[in-house]
Scaffold this motif. Structure first.
Motif, PDB file in Angstrom:
ATOM      1  N   UNK A 129     124.387  21.208  91.576  1.00  0.00           N
ATOM      2  CA  UNK A 129     123.795  19.959  91.129  1.00  0.00           C
ATOM      3  C   UNK A 129     124.817  18.834  91.164  1.00  0.00           C
TER       4      UNK A 129
ATOM      5  N   UNK B  21     114.087  12.120  91.298  1.00  0.00           N
ATOM      6  CA  UNK B  21     114.518  13.320  92.020  1.00  0.00           C
ATOM      7  C   UNK B  21     113.366  14.299  92.178  1.00  0.00           C
TER       8      UNK B  21
ATOM      9  N   UNK C  52     114.474   1.688 108.367  1.00  0.00           N
ATOM     10  CA  UNK C  52     113.580   2.799 108.710  1.00  0.00           C
ATOM     11  C   UNK C  52     112.423   2.308 109.566  1.00  0.00           C
TER      12      UNK C  52
ATOM     13  N   UNK D 135     117.250  -0.044 103.423  1.00  0.00           N
ATOM     14  CA  UNK D 135     117.008   1.285 103.987  1.00  0.00           C
ATOM     15  C   UNK D 135     115.615   1.394 104.571  1.00  0.00           C
TER      16      UNK D 135
ATOM     17  N   UNK E 298     124.929  10.929  95.862  1.00  0.00           N
ATOM     18  CA  UNK E 298     124.279   9.734  95.315  1.00  0.00           C
ATOM     19  C   UNK E 298     125.335   8.750  94.834  1.00  0.00           C
TER      20      UNK E 298
ATOM     21  N   UNK F 180     118.489   8.216  99.181  1.00  0.00           N
ATOM     22  CA  UNK F 180     119.413   7.707  98.154  1.00  0.00           C
ATOM     23  C   UNK F 180     118.889   6.480  97.418  1.00  0.00           C
ATOM     24  N   UNK F 181     117.976   5.719  98.044  1.00  0.00           N
ATOM     25  CA  UNK F 181     117.495   4.517  97.360  1.00  0.00           C
ATOM     26  C   UNK F 181     116.564   4.842  96.204  1.00  0.00           C
TER      27      UNK F 181
ATOM     28  N   UNK G 258     124.817   4.468 102.161  1.00  0.00           N
ATOM     29  CA  UNK G 258     123.442   4.919 102.378  1.00  0.00           C
ATOM     30  C   UNK G 258     122.951   4.563 103.768  1.00  0.00           C
TER      31      UNK G 258
ATOM     32  N   UNK H 285     119.361  17.797  92.246  1.00  0.00           N
ATOM     33  CA  UNK H 285     119.770  16.502  91.721  1.00  0.00           C
ATOM     34  C   UNK H 285     119.116  16.212  90.378  1.00  0.00           C
TER      35      UNK H 285
ATOM     36  N   UNK I  63     115.632  20.797  98.048  1.00  0.00           N
ATOM     37  CA  UNK I  63     116.826  21.268  97.327  1.00  0.00           C
ATOM     38  C   UNK I  63     117.572  20.104  96.694  1.00  0.00           C
ATOM     39  N   UNK I  64     117.735  19.017  97.472  1.00  0.00           N
ATOM     40  CA  UNK I  64     118.433  17.856  96.921  1.00  0.00           C
ATOM     41  C   UNK I  64     117.670  17.304  95.728  1.00  0.00           C
TER      42      UNK I  64
ATOM     43  N   UNK J  48     124.362   6.826 106.272  1.00  0.00           N
ATOM     44  CA  UNK J  48     123.639   8.096 106.369  1.00  0.00           C
ATOM     45  C   UNK J  48     122.443   7.985 107.306  1.00  0.00           C
ATOM     46  N   UNK J  49     121.752   6.863 107.177  1.00  0.00           N
ATOM     47  CA  UNK J  49     120.582   6.628 108.025  1.00  0.00           C
ATOM     48  C   UNK J  49     120.990   6.656 109.496  1.00  0.00           C
TER      49      UNK J  49
ATOM     50  N   UNK K 155     111.444   9.944 111.108  1.00  0.00           N
ATOM     51  CA  UNK K 155     112.633   9.535 110.371  1.00  0.00           C
ATOM     52  C   UNK K 155     112.426   8.151 109.765  1.00  0.00           C
TER      53      UNK K 155
ATOM     54  N   UNK L 154     125.231  17.629  94.663  1.00  0.00           N
ATOM     55  CA  UNK L 154     124.161  16.718  95.078  1.00  0.00           C
ATOM     56  C   UNK L 154     124.378  15.343  94.470  1.00  0.00           C
TER      57      UNK L 154
ATOM     58  N   UNK M 168     118.254  12.741 104.772  1.00  0.00           N
ATOM     59  CA  UNK M 168     119.253  12.140 103.883  1.00  0.00           C
ATOM     60  C   UNK M 168     118.984  10.667 103.561  1.00  0.00           C
ATOM     61  N   UNK M 169     117.715  10.241 103.674  1.00  0.00           N
ATOM     62  CA  UNK M 169     117.405   8.824 103.404  1.00  0.00           C
ATOM     63  C   UNK M 169     116.840   8.639 102.008  1.00  0.00           C
TER      64      UNK M 169
END
Lengths: 574, 480
Positions: A540, B309, B175, B171, A547, B230-231, A554, B296, B291-292, A557-558, B217, A543, B227-228
């Motif tokens: 955890x 999350x 996208x 983001x 963040x 995070x926002x 971020x 999280x 999983x994230x 990452x995209x 995506x 993960x 992995x998008x």
């Protein structure tokens, strides 16, 4: 008339379910009001289930209506000797526990009685369920009731934690069961128990093994088998009524019940029967040793439940589902008796620690009688119910190595149960208050259960569960007496005649001391659980580190994802 | 027969404008502003809902892709069981949120713009759900994102809301750009913008798969796929409660429904040509996302972030179901989007009613709130149980369907099905903690008593979820 009769097997579990939403409203009228309400529901449910068992003629499946057409799941029930018999015992115990609650439960009435009614309805629904999805629906519901009732006294942190532990650990089993259900569905296209058992030959041997193992993991979670057993001793933080009903006599049996329902599956594969047998035997000994080491009277009973449930699985592994059923029912009776008697002691002394008890037999005669009968039945003294059910398992073992192992485990059972009995009721008192037998509403269920432990075997035998009882060889009686004596003797020496010498021997000898601590700590399983928890903790944290909250990162990452996809396409993977 | 979805967007758009006008008038009068504007907004959504329900029966029982008979919009909009079901979700949530907002907006001045944006968002969501070609889809998609940015940064005096909104903008905007590129790739192969023409997509061509992946995506950024993702926790914790309810319930779901619309023609014609590696990619994204999300969420101290999350985890389940490329997987994903939408917006409505002007959602500050207010406690317990996927709530069945679709797909997907089932166990870890903290523990702060009307949104949504849990076929009939 026939229509009414055919609706009876539906009524006794639908009634408690429908009565749940009204319980909190009735609870506004005070404890007596909601108690009477629950009592009325529980009694009606018992009468209906008893009557449907009485009028039972032939095993069949009844479909009420289509429930989830998309999954081809009807609302159906299995009516046979097994489901009706278990239903009668469950509703009988629900009623006794509701009676007991009148004097025992103080506060939180709406919550308590609605959860108990929800539990009763779901448990009976589970027992009657005709297909695996319906079964799973109620399986989950009883789990929720169990977790919330464990945390009933939520002021205590231990109770809250125990509730969560029970929830998580049993749900691990549930997840496995869910996957199993659909593996069966993908092969057979049905989820009904009868369809499943009829189609067993359609499984390839690998699928059969996977299916059986996953179902068994589900059963292990609910029925607290090693290594998914750790939640049950902690569940003792809940009210004793809950421990007696849910965590000794009914819900924990659900796993065994499921495996009994699918017994032909487990009989058809050597791997599966050995799996069930070995996990069962392992649990018998882990539970037994845990009970021998525990100082908390309820934990002793909880570990003993693990051990007895293990014995039932052993019986199934040996291919004798009927003796497992017999033991399931008899364990339900004598364990509930043990818990309700323990509840009376805890109520009057205010502690669960057996070291702070002793010599109670003079002041609590009825409770003593109840606990004694429970212990004797657990150790298998004839003619109590425990004797017959254990004998039936022993005869299933058929004199092989396994039967010696079972006899050895019975000695262990006898040893830990008499240890509890002597520590609590004999020896010197270690308390200052003046204990007394409980209020009538608590005494009555103890009395009724005590009687049923004595005469229960007559009733259970009349249901054709066992047909060999009449011509049991005399050696069986001798062995049973021997087991009881082997249990009493060391305990009497250690805790009645020379308690001080025994205690100092344990504290001075480092090996004995560390062994005692090992047993007291539940044989180190909690450490394993804790390290799994810690592993999740570090995942955890990992993960959380992704963040960062930094926008550039971020967006990076995209683009990384985009690049990866382009790369994969360029390489020709996609 | 004119397709009624057009009417819906018109009603919603008009109501949006009416909200601004009403706000202007109400400012002159000076009192009951939020009630007046809120009433108009709710009426607008309600009329759309009634229109929709009265027209729905004409579409039931038709095949998955059913073009309306000759209408000027026939290529722009499609309505089939899936789109109508999702529109139903959007309207229900929007209606609940617009009523709920009237209690919530007491101290704010920009009542008119708030409702106008809310209805614009609803209008765009309806548009996205029913779009029949890429152009319409993209247009409404942008409308949806724009109104969401506006709503997230609605309380612009807070720094964190501005930051969150900016992150969201960057983001999700990027996208959309990627999605647009993917769409153009597919257009180059099919030569038509109609979604239905995707069934002719040459799946053996790497360009087609690249186009699909990029669209996935790009749209996935809105759905917070790893992995998008995070926002999402930032936005959920910074947005005001009604907005968070709307975004978590409808917008994030739409982020998955967009890709579903693209996959639907492929799956309903012939999915056998889909390369295994593409399926695997989706499966891996699904697994990573769940999983994230679950890991999280496990140790979050902030309730709203935790809910965020949990949403990520749920999108992971949806995408896993899609990775099977089966009709069953589609049904499972749509049903899950629906059930999750109802329960998650309920959870935000509930959280908002205890926060009382405190915009942070620290779990510790809510300690014991459900013990002082018994009704609130019961709602918190039921909502948490619902979100864990326990019976008798709708999410139970949709998670069962997801596991079913995966196990039925066989092979490695069985393992993914097991992963979904075990991930649901992890989610207990944090949802049970909510019950523990909010309902079971001793209250620390002064908790004000709540009135029933503040909880009405939650009660209504929970009731819907309960009905879906006890009689799932009632709702499954609408999509199968």
């Amino acid at each position: 008339m026939n229509q009414i009769l055919s609706f009876l097997p539906w009524s006794f579990w639908l009634l408690p379910l429908f009565s749940v939403p009204f319980a909190p409203l009735v609870a506004r009228g005070g404890h007596k009001a909601v108690w009477s309400y629950s009592m009325a529901v529980a009694t009606t449910s018992l009468l209906f289930s008893a009557f449907s068992a009485y009028t039972f003629e032939s095993a069949n499946n009844q479909v009420l209506t289509e429930w989830v057409r998309f999954l081809s799941v009807p609302l159906e029930i299995t009516i046979d000797g097994l489901s009706l018999l278990v239903s009668v015992v469950v509703s009988f115990l629900v009623m006794l526990v509701v009676i007991y609650s009148l004097a025992y439960i103080k506060g939180g009435y709406g919550r308590y009685y609605s959860l108990i009614l929800l539990f009763a309805g779901s448990m009976l629904g589970l027992v009657m369920a005709g297909n695996l999805i319906q079964f799973y629906f109620f399986w989950e519901l009883v789990g929720i009731c169990s977790a919330l009732l464990i945390a009933f006294w939520h002021d205590r942190e231990a109770a809250r934690k125990a509730g969560m532990k029970a929830f998580v650990v049993t749900r691990i089993g549930d997840a496995s069961l869910l996957v199993a259900i659909f593996i069966a569905y993908s092969v057979l296209g049905v989820t009904s128990f009868t369809g499943l058992l009829n189609g067993l030959n359609k499984f390839s041997s690998n699928y059969l093994m996977i299916f059986g193992t996953l179902v068994f993991i589900g059963a292990m979670g609910k029925s607290a088998q090693v290594p998914l057993h750790g939640w049950l001793p902690d569940a003792m933080e809940g009210p004793t009524t809950v421990s007696a009903l849910i965590h000794a006599a009914t819900m924990v049996n659900a796993g065994v019940y499921l495996i009994i329902r699918l017994a032909p599956l487990y009989g058809s594969s050597v791997f599966l029967s050995y799996l069930v047998l070995s996990i069962g035997l392992l649990s018998v000994f882990v539970g037994g040793l845990g009970a021998l080491g525990a100082d908390d009277i309820k934990r002793v009973l909880a570990y003993s439940t693990i051990s007895q449930l293990g014995l039932m699985f052993t019986a199934i592994g040996l291919g004798s589902a009927s003796s497992a059923t017999y033991h399931l029912l008899s364990q339900g009776l004598f364990k509930a008796l043990g818990f309700l008697s323990a509840g009376a002691i805890i109520e009057t002394l205010g502690t669960r620690n057996m070291n702070a008890m002793g010599g109670l037999w003079k002041s609590m005669k009825l409770t003593y009688l109840g606990f004694l009968l429970s212990v004797l039945a657990m150790s298998g003294l004839p003619p109590l119910v425990g004797f017959w059910s254990k004998e039936s398992i022993l005869s299933a073992a058929g004199g092989g190595v396994i039967s010696y192992v079972i006899i050895l485990s019975s000695v262990l059972t006898s040893l830990y149960s008499f240890r509890a009995l002597i520590k609590v009721f004999h020896g010197k008192p270690n308390f200052s208050s003046t204990p007394h037998d409980p209020h009538l509403s608590m005494a009555l269920p103890i009395l009724i259960l005590a009687i049923s432990v004595v005469i229960g075997s007559a009733f259970l035998s009349s249901q054709h569960l066992v047909n060999f009882v009449s011509f049991l060889p005399y050696t069986a009686y001798i062995i049973s007496f021997g087991i009881v004596v082997l249990g009493i003797l060391p305990d009497w020496l250690a805790f009645q005649l020379y308690p001080l010498r025994f205690a100092s021997a344990v504290t001075n000898n480092s090996v004995l001391k560390s062994f005692k601590n090992f047993l007291l700590g539940g044989l180190g399983f909690d450490g394993i659980y804790r390290s799994i928890g810690n592993a999740f903790n570090s995942f955890s944290n990992l993960v959380a580190r992704i963040q960062t909250g930094i926008l550039g990162y971020n967006v990076g990452l995209l683009f990384a994802a985009l690049l990866l996809i382009l790369l994969l396409t360029a390489v020709g993977v996609l | 027969m004119t397709i009624f979805v057009v009417t819906l967007t018109e009603i919603l758009f008009t109501s949006s404008a009416l909200c601004l006008a009403a706000d202007f008038l109400a400012k002159k009068v000076g009192i009951y502003r939020q009630y007046l504007v809120g009433l108009i907004a709710s009426l607008g959504v309600m009329i759309s809902l009634v229109t929709m329900l009265s027209n729905w029966k004409d579409y039931l029982g038709r095949s998955m892709i059913s073009q309306p008979v000759s209408s000027p919009f026939s290529s722009l909009y499609i309505s089939n069981n899936f789109t109508l079901f999702v529109i139903f979700l959007v309207l229900v949530i929007s209606f609940t949120v617009s009523i709920y907002s009237t209690f919530w907006l007491r101290s704010d001045s920009n009542v008119g713009p708030f409702y106008a944006l809310l209805l614009l968002l609803t209008c765009s969501l309806v548009g996205v759900a029913s779009a029949g070609d890429f152009l319409t889809l993209f247009l409404f998609w942008e409308g949806m994102s724009l109104s969401s940015y506006g709503l997230v940064s609605f309380r612009k005096s807070f720094d964190i809301t501005l930051e969150a909104s900016l992150k969201y903008f960057f983001i999700v905007g990027l996208g959309s750009l990627i999605a647009l590129f993917g769409i153009s790739l597919m257009y180059s192969l099919v030569g038509s913008l109609e979604l239905d023409s995707l069934k002719n997509l040459p799946l053996g061509d790497p360009i087609a798969i690249l186009g699909l992946t990029m669209t996935f995506l790009g749209f996935g950024a809105e759905a917070a796929l790893a992995p998008l993702h995070t926002w999402l926790p930032d936005v959920y914790s910074a947005a005001s409660t009604p907005v968070a309810a709307m975004i978590s319930g409808a917008v994030t779901g739409m982020g998955v429904f967009g890709p579903i619309k693209i996959l639907q023609p492929i799956i309903s014609s012939d999915a056998s040509g889909v390369p295994v590696n593409f399926k695997l990619l989706l499966a891996i994204i699904g697994l990573a996302t769940m999983l994230i999300g679950n890991l999280g969420g496990l140790y979050q101290t902030n309730l709203r972030r935790m809910l965020g999350y949990s949403t990520i985890a749920q999108t992971g389940y949806f995408v896993s179901a899609l990775s099977t490329f089966s009709l069953l997987g589609l049904v499972a994903a749509v049903f899950a989007i629906w059930n999750h939408g109802i329960l998650k917006s309920n959870f935000f409505a509930l959280t908002g009613s205890v926060e009382e002007g405190y915009e942070g959602g620290e779990l510790n500050r809510l300690r014991g709130a459900g013990r002082k207010n018994k009704g609130l406690g019961v709602l918190f317990v039921l909502s948490s149980l619902g979100m864990m996927g326990s019976p008798p709530f709708g999410l139970f069945w949709s998670e069962i369907l997801i596991v079913e679709s995966l196990v039925m797909a066989g092979g490695l997907f069985i393992a993914l099905g097991a992963a979904v089932a075990f991930n649901m166990v992890i989610s207990i870890g944090y949802y049970y903690r909510v019950i523990n903290t909010v309902v079971f523990e001793e209250p620390q702060n002064e908790v004000s008593t709540l009135k029933l009307r503040q909880l009405s949104a939650s009660v209504a949504l929970l009731t819907i979820s309960l009905i879906a849990g006890i009689l799932p076929q009632l709702f499954l009939n609408l999509i199968t």
